[in-house]
Design a protein around this motif. Structure first.
Motif, PDB file in Angstrom:
ATOM      1  N   PRO A  81       1.042  -0.981  -0.093  1.00  0.00           N
ATOM      2  CA  PRO A  81      -0.137  -0.297   0.066  1.00  0.00           C
ATOM      3  C   PRO A  81       1.283   1.502  -0.301  1.00  0.00           C
ATOM      4  N   TRP A  82       2.006   1.429   0.328  1.00  0.00           N
ATOM      5  CA  TRP A  82       2.925   2.336   0.341  1.00  0.00           C
ATOM      6  C   TRP A  82       2.992   3.509  -0.297  1.00  0.00           C
ATOM      7  N   LEU A  83       2.804   3.133  -1.907  1.00  0.00           N
ATOM      8  CA  LEU A  83       2.471   3.972  -2.977  1.00  0.00           C
ATOM      9  C   LEU A  83       1.157   4.027  -3.500  1.00  0.00           C
ATOM     10  N   GLY A  84       0.169   3.739  -2.501  1.00  0.00           N
ATOM     11  CA  GLY A  84      -0.762   3.448  -2.913  1.00  0.00           C
ATOM     12  C   GLY A  84      -1.877   4.107  -2.296  1.00  0.00           C
ATOM     13  N   TYR A  85      -2.652   3.505  -1.300  1.00  0.00           N
ATOM     14  CA  TYR A  85      -3.854   3.556  -0.715  1.00  0.00           C
ATOM     15  C   TYR A  85      -3.487   4.310   0.886  1.00  0.00           C
ATOM     16  N   TRP A 133      10.687   3.780   3.164  1.00  0.00           N
ATOM     17  CA  TRP A 133      10.095   2.681   3.451  1.00  0.00           C
ATOM     18  C   TRP A 133       9.467   1.501   2.651  1.00  0.00           C
ATOM     19  N   MET A 134       9.028   2.660   2.135  1.00  0.00           N
ATOM     20  CA  MET A 134       9.149   1.962   0.340  1.00  0.00           C
ATOM     21  C   MET A 134      10.274   1.219  -0.394  1.00  0.00           C
ATOM     22  N   ASP A 135      11.416   2.664  -0.392  1.00  0.00           N
ATOM     23  CA  ASP A 135      12.772   2.512  -1.414  1.00  0.00           C
ATOM     24  C   ASP A 135      13.389   1.428  -0.369  1.00  0.00           C
ATOM     25  N   TYR A 136      13.009   1.719   1.718  1.00  0.00           N
ATOM     26  CA  TYR A 136      14.369   0.359   2.391  1.00  0.00           C
ATOM     27  C   TYR A 136      14.069  -1.124   1.449  1.00  0.00           C
ATOM     28  N   THR A 178       0.325 -25.257  -8.588  1.00  0.00           N
ATOM     29  CA  THR A 178       1.234 -25.695  -7.154  1.00  0.00           C
ATOM     30  C   THR A 178       1.303 -26.783  -6.152  1.00  0.00           C
ATOM     31  N   ARG A 179       2.473 -27.525  -5.043  1.00  0.00           N
ATOM     32  CA  ARG A 179       1.492 -28.025  -4.343  1.00  0.00           C
ATOM     33  C   ARG A 179       0.763 -27.352  -2.645  1.00  0.00           C
ATOM     34  N   LYS A 180       1.501 -25.883  -2.273  1.00  0.00           N
ATOM     35  CA  LYS A 180       1.424 -25.552  -1.420  1.00  0.00           C
ATOM     36  C   LYS A 180       0.792 -23.376  -1.568  1.00  0.00           C
ATOM     37  N   LEU A 181      -0.014 -23.088  -1.492  1.00  0.00           N
ATOM     38  CA  LEU A 181      -0.278 -21.668  -1.529  1.00  0.00           C
ATOM     39  C   LEU A 181      -0.182 -20.380  -0.840  1.00  0.00           C
ATOM     40  N   ILE A 182       0.081 -19.697  -0.308  1.00  0.00           N
ATOM     41  CA  ILE A 182       0.423 -18.350   0.044  1.00  0.00           C
ATOM     42  C   ILE A 182      -0.429 -17.118   0.153  1.00  0.00           C
ATOM     43  N   PHE A 183      -1.293 -16.988   0.783  1.00  0.00           N
ATOM     44  CA  PHE A 183      -1.731 -15.626   0.433  1.00  0.00           C
ATOM     45  C   PHE A 183      -0.957 -14.550   1.304  1.00  0.00           C
ATOM     46  N   ALA A 184      -0.193 -13.782   0.655  1.00  0.00           N
ATOM     47  CA  ALA A 184       0.627 -12.863   1.268  1.00  0.00           C
ATOM     48  C   ALA A 184       0.118 -10.932   0.946  1.00  0.00           C
ATOM     49  N   THR A 185      -1.323 -11.509   1.249  1.00  0.00           N
ATOM     50  CA  THR A 185      -1.887 -10.433   0.541  1.00  0.00           C
ATOM     51  C   THR A 185      -2.479  -8.909   1.909  1.00  0.00           C
ATOM     52  N   GLY A 186      -1.499  -8.841   3.230  1.00  0.00           N
ATOM     53  CA  GLY A 186      -1.688  -7.813   3.103  1.00  0.00           C
ATOM     54  C   GLY A 186      -2.757  -7.435   4.371  1.00  0.00           C
ATOM     55  N   ARG A 187      -3.532  -6.279   4.600  1.00  0.00           N
ATOM     56  CA  ARG A 187      -4.563  -5.734   4.760  1.00  0.00           C
ATOM     57  C   ARG A 187      -5.899  -6.442   4.837  1.00  0.00           C
ATOM     58  N   ASP A 188      -5.979  -5.840   2.888  1.00  0.00           N
ATOM     59  CA  ASP A 188      -6.910  -6.506   2.894  1.00  0.00           C
ATOM     60  C   ASP A 188      -7.004  -8.188   2.096  1.00  0.00           C
ATOM     61  N   ALA A 211      -9.784   3.386   0.786  1.00  0.00           N
ATOM     62  CA  ALA A 211      -8.596   2.593  -0.449  1.00  0.00           C
ATOM     63  C   ALA A 211      -8.037   2.891  -1.854  1.00  0.00           C
ATOM     64  N   ASP A 212      -9.356   3.680  -2.152  1.00  0.00           N
ATOM     65  CA  ASP A 212      -9.177   3.750  -3.809  1.00  0.00           C
ATOM     66  C   ASP A 212      -8.758   5.150  -4.071  1.00  0.00           C
ATOM     67  N   GLU A 213      -7.992   4.948  -5.435  1.00  0.00           N
ATOM     68  CA  GLU A 213      -7.106   6.029  -5.782  1.00  0.00           C
ATOM     69  C   GLU A 213      -8.301   7.098  -5.818  1.00  0.00           C
ATOM     70  N   ILE A 214      -7.814   8.404  -5.227  1.00  0.00           N
ATOM     71  CA  ILE A 214      -8.941   9.579  -5.000  1.00  0.00           C
ATOM     72  C   ILE A 214      -8.178  10.515  -5.642  1.00  0.00           C
ATOM     73  N   ASP A 215      -8.642  11.743  -6.254  1.00  0.00           N
ATOM     74  CA  ASP A 215      -8.149  13.123  -7.662  1.00  0.00           C
ATOM     75  C   ASP A 215      -8.671  13.984  -6.311  1.00  0.00           C
ATOM     76  N   PHE A 216      -7.407  14.403  -5.912  1.00  0.00           N
ATOM     77  CA  PHE A 216      -7.446  14.740  -4.100  1.00  0.00           C
ATOM     78  C   PHE A 216      -7.503  16.396  -4.601  1.00  0.00           C
ATOM     79  N   ALA A 217      -6.871  16.675  -6.138  1.00  0.00           N
ATOM     80  CA  ALA A 217      -6.558  18.361  -6.432  1.00  0.00           C
ATOM     81  C   ALA A 217      -7.609  18.753  -7.413  1.00  0.00           C
ATOM     82  N   ALA A 218      -9.306  17.651  -7.669  1.00  0.00           N
ATOM     83  CA  ALA A 218     -10.532  18.107  -7.312  1.00  0.00           C
ATOM     84  C   ALA A 218     -11.008  18.450  -6.976  1.00  0.00           C
ATOM     85  N   LEU A 219     -10.966  17.474  -5.480  1.00  0.00           N
ATOM     86  CA  LEU A 219     -11.360  18.434  -4.289  1.00  0.00           C
ATOM     87  C   LEU A 219     -11.247  19.965  -3.884  1.00  0.00           C
TER      88      LEU A 219
END
Length: 489
Positions: A81-85, A133-136, A178-188, A211-219
């Motif tokens: 989520p770090w460069l998204g919502y 943090w995303m750079d790291y 695959t034999r095993k499946l891991i959902f490492a899918t974060g908060r949602d 969590a949506d993409e929001i056009d804040f400039a339009a606000l």
């Protein structure tokens, strides 16, 4: 230790990366591969190339599991989520936490930061900036050479004998085995955004979830209503204000502002290790109390809003319905009053609901949930908590009807959805390395059990001698023949 860090400070990332390589070599990383291979079949597929997915990959690789793939639908550098919502200025977690380092000091954020900016800058740093943090995490990926396959979405999962067949989009093939499946899918990762019913009558162009993409400039110059006062609500409020909104009003159902993060007060290795071993009533009690008291927005995030004179916090305003009113929206409250605004942002967080995960198809209804197995006492009810999956101790899903979906034992919930059953070890920074170590042992144990005949045969077939026959000289023992002494009856 101070001398080592000073050396890293002066030589930068090159020295840090060399030190990390030496550390990994000394620990015999990665361990030798030990799993019998099946042509065209992965041993493990990890969905999600963010923090959870990468540390899971590292833990599995450390354990000698090599035949795996890690998939992420996002473009490279935009995993998680770090460069998204995520719109906070800094992380909530203290800067010194080791996070996904998996026991390697040279892989911590602290080592990465000090290598570039020095010890003095580290001492002056308060909280970790979100984009840093995303750079790291991008460096973490590169220095470990994690082969994340970006732009690939897993759309459906179904059993095929003892295997799982994944239907994917964006890959060279339409399906993957695959034999095993891991959902490492974060908060949602086991649900999705929480969209309350009261918004259903409002046209979509007049509202957004945090969590949506929001056009804040339009606000700019608009009146904005934010439902909620948690971290995501406050971060989105700040973005709207900083983009020139005429006013932003937090509409909060609670009577007063939450101020104490109760989970912070009990965080310890004991809680991390012991939570999953507790009986249901205690696990439920801890999580329900955390939900009921609510984790407050960080102080810095809240001040980021309140420093604006056109920001307002309204408590005890329970929203019952929202409808279009002219070019904007009219919000109705339980006290009989209403408020007119131009745009609504839902800071209502995420809901855990396996039924919302299209990857499972109809099988989602066969995932065992907490409300299927536990009835809380009066005063501890929680519909939200009841929808969490009731997991096995190895992160795998349980089937609601025995024999209906046995393949769920090969699907691992390594995301926020595991917190009710296993604690905060699969999504948050403090316990993520402990969770990854736990997960890797569970996956390895399951794969070994399934291949036990092959391992037994391998033991029998192994014929590499340690002794070559030239290490000793046989000699005869000189003995005498003596009559046996009679024995009393």
């Amino acid at each position: 230790m101070t001398q080592i860090l000073s050396s890293i400070d002066s030589q930068g990332l090159t020295a840090l990366e060399a030190r990390l390589k030496d550390d990994l070599d000394l620990l015999c990383y990665p361990s030798k591969s030990w799993i019998p291979q099946q042509e065209g079949v992965a041993d493990v597929i990890i969905i999600g190339g963010g923090m959870c997915g990468m540390v899971a990959w590292l833990a599995l690789k450390t354990g000698g599991i090599h035949n795996m793939r890690i998939l992420d639908r996002a473009a490279k550098g935009y995993e998680g989520p770090w460069l998204g919502y995520a719109r906070m200025e800094t992380l909530r977690s203290p800067k010194f936490l080791t996070g996904p380092a998996h026991g390697h000091g040279s892989l911590t954020f602290q080592a990465w930061f000090r290598a570039q900016f020095g010890t003095e800058a580290w001492e002056e740093l308060d909280k970790i900036p979100r984009t840093m943090w995303m750079d790291y995490l991008c460096w973490y990926r590169e220095v470990l050479d994690i082969p994340i396959e970006n732009g690939i979405s897993v759309d459906h999962v179904e059993p095929e004998g003892e295997l799982l067949r994944l239907t994917v989009s964006g890959a060279d093939t339409e399906t993957i085995l695959t034999r095993k499946l891991i959902f490492a899918t974060g908060r949602d990762g086991t649900g999705g955004p929480n969209i309350p019913d009261f918004i259903k009558d409002l046209p979509r162009h007049l509202w957004a979830h945090s969590a949506d993409e929001i056009d804040f400039a339009a606000l700019k110059d608009k009146r904005v209503a934010v439902i909620g006062v948690g971290a995501s609500a406050v971060d989105n409020s700040a973005e709207a204000l900083e983009h020139g909104a005429a006013e932003v009003r937090h509409l909060v159902r609670r009577k007063e502002m939450p101020t104490i993060n109760k989970m912070m007060g009990i965080g310890s290795y004991g809680f991390t290790a012991g939570y999953a071993e507790l009986p249901d009533e205690w696990r439920w009690r801890f999580m329900q109390y955390s939900f009921a008291t609510q984790t407050p927005s960080p102080r810095g995030s809240t001040l980021r809003v309140s420093r604006h004179p056109n920001a307002y916090f309204h408590f005890n305003k329970v929203t019952t319905g929202i409808e279009q009113y002219g070019n904007g929206a009219l919000i109705h409250f339980a006290d009989g009053t209403s408020y007119e605004t131009d745009f609504v942002i839902l800071g209502t967080g995420f809901v855990i609901d396996p039924m919302a995960r299209t990857e499972f198809g109809e099988t989602a209804s066969e995932i065992l949930l907490w409300h299927d197995v536990y009835a809380p006492p009066v005063g501890e009810e929680s519909d939200d908590l009841g929808r969490f999956p009731y997991l096995n101790s190895d992160f795998t899903f349980r089937e609601r009807t025995p024999g209906k979906a046995p393949w769920l034992k090969n699907v691992y919930c390594f995301n926020y959805g595991a917190s009710a059953s296993l604690g905060k070890v699969s999504g948050d920074i403090p316990g993520i390395s402990d969770g990854a170590a736990w997960l890797s042992r569970a996956v390895a144990a399951s794969l070994y059990r399934e291949d036990i005949q092959a391992h037994w045969q391998g033991m029998q077939d192994y014929d590499t001698p340690e002794l070559l026959g030239d290490e000793w000289e046989p000699t005869q023992l000189q003995t005498e023949m003596r009559p046996k002494e009679s024995q009393a009856v």
